[in-house]
Motif scaffolding. Sequence first.
Motif, PDB file in Angstrom:
ATOM      1  N   GLY A 243      -9.510  17.295   8.665  1.00  0.00           N
ATOM      2  CA  GLY A 243      -8.938  18.101   9.738  1.00  0.00           C
ATOM      3  C   GLY A 243      -9.946  18.372  10.842  1.00  0.00           C
ATOM      4  N   SER A 244      -9.549  18.143  12.101  1.00  0.00           N
ATOM      5  CA  SER A 244     -10.463  18.340  13.228  1.00  0.00           C
ATOM      6  C   SER A 244     -10.287  19.706  13.882  1.00  0.00           C
ATOM      7  N   ASN A 245      -9.108  20.318  13.763  1.00  0.00           N
ATOM      8  CA  ASN A 245      -8.905  21.610  14.399  1.00  0.00           C
ATOM      9  C   ASN A 245      -7.707  22.323  13.774  1.00  0.00           C
ATOM     10  N   THR A 246      -7.870  23.595  13.514  1.00  0.00           N
ATOM     11  CA  THR A 246      -6.776  24.434  13.033  1.00  0.00           C
ATOM     12  C   THR A 246      -6.599  25.590  13.994  1.00  0.00           C
ATOM     13  N   SER A 247      -5.389  25.760  14.490  1.00  0.00           N
ATOM     14  CA  SER A 247      -5.099  26.890  15.372  1.00  0.00           C
ATOM     15  C   SER A 247      -4.100  27.801  14.688  1.00  0.00           C
ATOM     16  N   LEU A 248      -4.301  29.097  14.865  1.00  0.00           N
ATOM     17  CA  LEU A 248      -3.476  30.097  14.198  1.00  0.00           C
ATOM     18  C   LEU A 248      -3.121  31.195  15.179  1.00  0.00           C
ATOM     19  N   THR A 249      -1.846  31.544  15.206  1.00  0.00           N
ATOM     20  CA  THR A 249      -1.382  32.722  15.931  1.00  0.00           C
ATOM     21  C   THR A 249      -0.807  33.697  14.922  1.00  0.00           C
ATOM     22  N   PHE A 250      -1.322  34.912  14.946  1.00  0.00           N
ATOM     23  CA  PHE A 250      -0.983  35.910  13.938  1.00  0.00           C
ATOM     24  C   PHE A 250      -0.631  37.201  14.670  1.00  0.00           C
ATOM     25  N   ILE A 251       0.635  37.631  14.612  1.00  0.00           N
ATOM     26  CA  ILE A 251       1.091  38.791  15.376  1.00  0.00           C
ATOM     27  C   ILE A 251       1.707  39.825  14.432  1.00  0.00           C
ATOM     28  N   SER A 252       1.147  41.040  14.441  1.00  0.00           N
ATOM     29  CA  SER A 252       1.687  42.163  13.677  1.00  0.00           C
ATOM     30  C   SER A 252       2.223  43.196  14.654  1.00  0.00           C
ATOM     31  N   GLY A 253       3.389  43.758  14.357  1.00  0.00           N
ATOM     32  CA  GLY A 253       3.988  44.743  15.249  1.00  0.00           C
ATOM     33  C   GLY A 253       4.584  45.912  14.503  1.00  0.00           C
ATOM     34  N   LEU A 254       4.483  47.091  15.104  1.00  0.00           N
ATOM     35  CA  LEU A 254       5.088  48.292  14.564  1.00  0.00           C
ATOM     36  C   LEU A 254       6.055  48.818  15.620  1.00  0.00           C
ATOM     37  N   ASP A 255       7.358  48.812  15.291  1.00  0.00           N
ATOM     38  CA  ASP A 255       8.400  49.170  16.246  1.00  0.00           C
ATOM     39  C   ASP A 255       8.992  50.541  15.914  1.00  0.00           C
ATOM     40  N   PHE A 256       9.185  51.349  16.962  1.00  0.00           N
ATOM     41  CA  PHE A 256       9.871  52.639  16.804  1.00  0.00           C
ATOM     42  C   PHE A 256      11.124  52.615  17.665  1.00  0.00           C
ATOM     43  N   GLU A 257      12.273  52.827  17.032  1.00  0.00           N
ATOM     44  CA  GLU A 257      13.553  52.791  17.744  1.00  0.00           C
ATOM     45  C   GLU A 257      13.789  54.096  18.490  1.00  0.00           C
ATOM     46  N   ILE A 258      13.896  54.000  19.822  1.00  0.00           N
ATOM     47  CA  ILE A 258      14.175  55.166  20.655  1.00  0.00           C
ATOM     48  C   ILE A 258      15.677  55.419  20.716  1.00  0.00           C
ATOM     49  N   ASN A 259      16.447  54.359  20.949  1.00  0.00           N
ATOM     50  CA  ASN A 259      17.902  54.417  20.863  1.00  0.00           C
ATOM     51  C   ASN A 259      18.401  53.045  20.444  1.00  0.00           C
ATOM     52  N   ASN A 260      19.697  52.804  20.549  1.00  0.00           N
ATOM     53  CA  ASN A 260      20.267  51.546  20.052  1.00  0.00           C
ATOM     54  C   ASN A 260      19.717  50.318  20.760  1.00  0.00           C
ATOM     55  N   ARG A 261      19.241  50.473  21.986  1.00  0.00           N
ATOM     56  CA  ARG A 261      18.767  49.319  22.748  1.00  0.00           C
ATOM     57  C   ARG A 261      17.274  49.347  23.063  1.00  0.00           C
ATOM     58  N   LEU A 262      16.666  50.510  23.033  1.00  0.00           N
ATOM     59  CA  LEU A 262      15.283  50.641  23.481  1.00  0.00           C
ATOM     60  C   LEU A 262      14.362  50.945  22.306  1.00  0.00           C
ATOM     61  N   ARG A 263      13.247  50.187  22.239  1.00  0.00           N
ATOM     62  CA  ARG A 263      12.235  50.403  21.216  1.00  0.00           C
ATOM     63  C   ARG A 263      10.852  50.402  21.863  1.00  0.00           C
TER      64      ARG A 263
ATOM     65  N   ASP B  56      -5.477  35.022  18.051  1.00  0.00           N
ATOM     66  CA  ASP B  56      -5.406  33.591  18.343  1.00  0.00           C
ATOM     67  C   ASP B  56      -6.724  32.966  17.904  1.00  0.00           C
ATOM     68  N   TYR B  57      -6.616  31.972  17.015  1.00  0.00           N
ATOM     69  CA  TYR B  57      -7.817  31.365  16.434  1.00  0.00           C
ATOM     70  C   TYR B  57      -7.767  29.857  16.588  1.00  0.00           C
ATOM     71  N   ASP B  58      -8.869  29.280  17.044  1.00  0.00           N
ATOM     72  CA  ASP B  58      -9.064  27.827  17.073  1.00  0.00           C
ATOM     73  C   ASP B  58     -10.363  27.515  16.363  1.00  0.00           C
ATOM     74  N   SER B  59     -10.298  26.673  15.341  1.00  0.00           N
ATOM     75  CA  SER B  59     -11.488  26.392  14.546  1.00  0.00           C
ATOM     76  C   SER B  59     -12.499  25.531  15.288  1.00  0.00           C
ATOM     77  N   ASN B  60     -12.041  24.786  16.304  1.00  0.00           N
ATOM     78  CA  ASN B  60     -12.942  23.887  17.025  1.00  0.00           C
ATOM     79  C   ASN B  60     -12.713  24.040  18.530  1.00  0.00           C
ATOM     80  N   PRO B  61     -13.136  25.172  19.112  1.00  0.00           N
ATOM     81  CA  PRO B  61     -12.882  25.404  20.534  1.00  0.00           C
ATOM     82  C   PRO B  61     -13.814  24.565  21.406  1.00  0.00           C
ATOM     83  N   PRO B  62     -13.483  24.422  22.698  1.00  0.00           N
ATOM     84  CA  PRO B  62     -14.383  23.717  23.619  1.00  0.00           C
ATOM     85  C   PRO B  62     -15.732  24.418  23.709  1.00  0.00           C
TER      86      PRO B  62
END
Length: 316
Positions: free
Chosen positions: A264-284, A292-298
Amino acid sequence: MKNLRHILIALLVGCLAVPASAELPEAARTMIENAIATGDAAKVDAVISVARSSFPDDASAIDTLENGWKATLAERTAAAEQARIATIKDAGPLDLWSGEGEIGGFQSSGNTDSVGIAASLKMKREGIDWSHRVRARLDYQRQNGETSREQYLLAYEPRWQFNDRMFVYGLAQYERDKIQGFSGRYAVSGGIGYKLVDSETLALSVKAGPAYRVTEYTDGRTENRIAALAGLDFDWQIFERLSFTQDANALAETGGEAQLIVDGSNTSLTFISGLDFEINNRLRSRLSYQIDYDSNPPVGKVSTDTLTRATLIYGF
């Protein structure tokens, strides 16, 4: 004696009716029928459970009421499903889309330490067997009068759900992030996914498959790689208004143009964690953390960028 027992029970619950034969007391029957009239399955199950424990000798009468409820529920479910299918068949390609828009600010560390604006759009269309997902994201900032961050992502993912758990996916994705050293990165992938957990409060699905990626670096180089893609999607309704989301997508490239898992020459990873609080039926409101990770960046770039966002989300 049996009639007398029924009368005593009825009197205790405030009912003065005396059954003429060994049948379910009118108070219990009315209670079950009222629960059924609400259409709330959880409430019906709870009331029937109490009736069974209170009147074990009247199991047959309770069974009759319960079977009638289940038959009615099955008819309603079938009718609703037929209506849903008819709506999908009659809909045009631009109909039946739902989604959410997100906007807010962020603080970043890694290659840059600054603040800026974040915006994203997610849209989804559910068909009979097929579903379509579109994602777009923009992170933009200016520092000392100059643009210091310009990160874009656009992705389209169709899915074919061939049973309740398993699906086949396709993916076409474009990214641009000069901070990480590439002016354009294009990826296409296809594979299999599986819903490990699928409930009202907890959902977990995974997917994996081969991919092909073209990367245009800011130094003028262009690389074409065969890759392997893995993804994870996790949603947890912690409380009534609080939920946790976790998305992870990884692409592992190979060192050769035509081999999948060798050196393997390069591994890229996107890892997103979120905590949502519901204000009303449509708004959070959302607090999220992205890696964002790249094992072999420029040369001159670091492997890891982090991004913390505080945003508002509007669903439609």
